[in-house]
Design an enzyme around this catalytic site. Structure first.
Site, PDB file in Angstrom:
ATOM      1  N   SER A 144       0.999  -1.166  -0.298  1.00  0.00           N
ATOM      2  CA  SER A 144       0.040  -0.150  -0.145  1.00  0.00           C
ATOM      3  C   SER A 144       0.753   1.172  -0.421  1.00  0.00           C
ATOM      4  O   SER A 144       1.758   0.924   0.627  1.00  0.00           O
ATOM      5  CB  SER A 144      -0.776  -0.465   1.274  1.00  0.00           C
ATOM      6  OG  SER A 144      -1.178   1.402   1.377  1.00  0.00           O
ATOM      7  N   TYR A 158      -1.966  -0.591  10.037  1.00  0.00           N
ATOM      8  CA  TYR A 158      -2.036  -0.675   9.233  1.00  0.00           C
ATOM      9  C   TYR A 158      -1.022  -0.686   8.559  1.00  0.00           C
ATOM     10  O   TYR A 158       0.222  -1.066   7.328  1.00  0.00           O
ATOM     11  CB  TYR A 158      -2.979  -0.525   8.570  1.00  0.00           C
ATOM     12  CG  TYR A 158      -3.407  -0.717   7.208  1.00  0.00           C
ATOM     13  CD1 TYR A 158      -3.773  -2.041   6.393  1.00  0.00           C
ATOM     14  CD2 TYR A 158      -3.221  -0.227   6.164  1.00  0.00           C
ATOM     15  CE1 TYR A 158      -3.918  -1.720   5.092  1.00  0.00           C
ATOM     16  CE2 TYR A 158      -3.284   0.209   5.037  1.00  0.00           C
ATOM     17  CZ  TYR A 158      -3.669  -1.559   4.588  1.00  0.00           C
ATOM     18  OH  TYR A 158      -3.851  -1.579   2.542  1.00  0.00           O
TER      19      TYR A 158
END
Length: 251
Positions: A144, A158
């Site tokens: 990501s 995350y």
């Protein structure tokens, strides 16, 4: 191995979102698919859709919770046996749960850490065992843009797991640099899926179909690292790396 030979593609977390979207993109390219996720009913519906739209392909499915590490190894081996070979593994299964560290939500943060990094490690191990035996294969991890910097609130753990995943991919790549094996880390920006359907005001967000088409293109190029979609993230990512902490606190 030439890119055009990646005929059999395994995707984890394939029952919805980016995993299902990538499955549709690769099916349209005539690839055989090995799809796994926890929700078998969703996989069955997806298989019916793909085979109906592309009758010439094979689609194998298997229920899998990637945090069951032994099951990861068994499932990957089963797919390889059933299809004869696995040419590409896309480590996609992940979790976005979380909260500010120290606010009583340890279980949510732990679930994200275990799913996004420890379970991803199991998937990489299982894939690379098969690829080393074949002396061929392409490992893809879906990281990501959040991997670039630390983040606050629900994104803290995350972002840390995605940074770890990108670094893991780089290490594996260095380890097999003189072999036919390929390793890619893909860094999606903001792509609309059912998980973030209610999130408003997200910059540069694209719809699922657009995002998954860009993901498939980036994966097919087999570069070491890619940002998806290329515009604007090839420009934004370097700026994000050097952004002051005062700006990050407002995100």
């Amino acid at each position: 191995m030439p890119r055009s030979v990646r005929s059999n593609i395994l995707i984890t977390g394939a029952s919805s979102g980016l995993g299902a979207g990538m499955a549709r993109e690769f099916a349209a390219r005539g690839r055989n698919l090995a799809l796994c996720a926890r929700r078998l009913d969703h996989l069955e519906s997806l298989r019916e859709e793909l085979v109906a739209a592309h009758p010439g392909i094979r689609v194998a499915i298997h229920s899998l919770d990637v945090t069951d590490h032994d099951a990861v190894f068994r499932t990957f081996r089963s797919f390889a046996s059933g299809l004869g070979q696995i040419d590409r593994v896309i480590v996609n299964a992940g979790s976005g749960k979380g909260a500010s560290v120290g606010t009583g939500r340890f279980e949510a943060n732990l679930e994200t850490a275990e799913t996004n990094f420890v379970a991803a490690l199991a998937q990489c191990e299982a894939a690379m065992e098969i690829f080393r035996e074949q002396n061929a294969g392409h490992l893809v991890v879906i990281s990501s843009v959040a991997a670039l910097r630390g983040a606050r609130r629900a994104q803290t753990v995350y972002a840390a797991t995605k940074a770890g995943l990108s670094t893991l991919a780089e290490g594996i790549r260095l380890d097999v640099a003189d072999t036919p094996l390929r390793v890619s880390a893909i860094h999606p920006g903001y792509i609309r899926t059912e998980i973030n359907a209610k999130v408003k005001g997200t910059p540069f967000i694209v719809d699922t179909e657009t995002g998954c088409r860009a993901l498939a293109r980036a994966i097919e190029r087999e570069r070491a690292s890619s940002y998806v979609p290329g515009w604007p993230w090839r420009v934004v990512a370097p700026l994000y790396r050097i952004a002051p902490a005062s700006l990050l606190r407002r995100l």
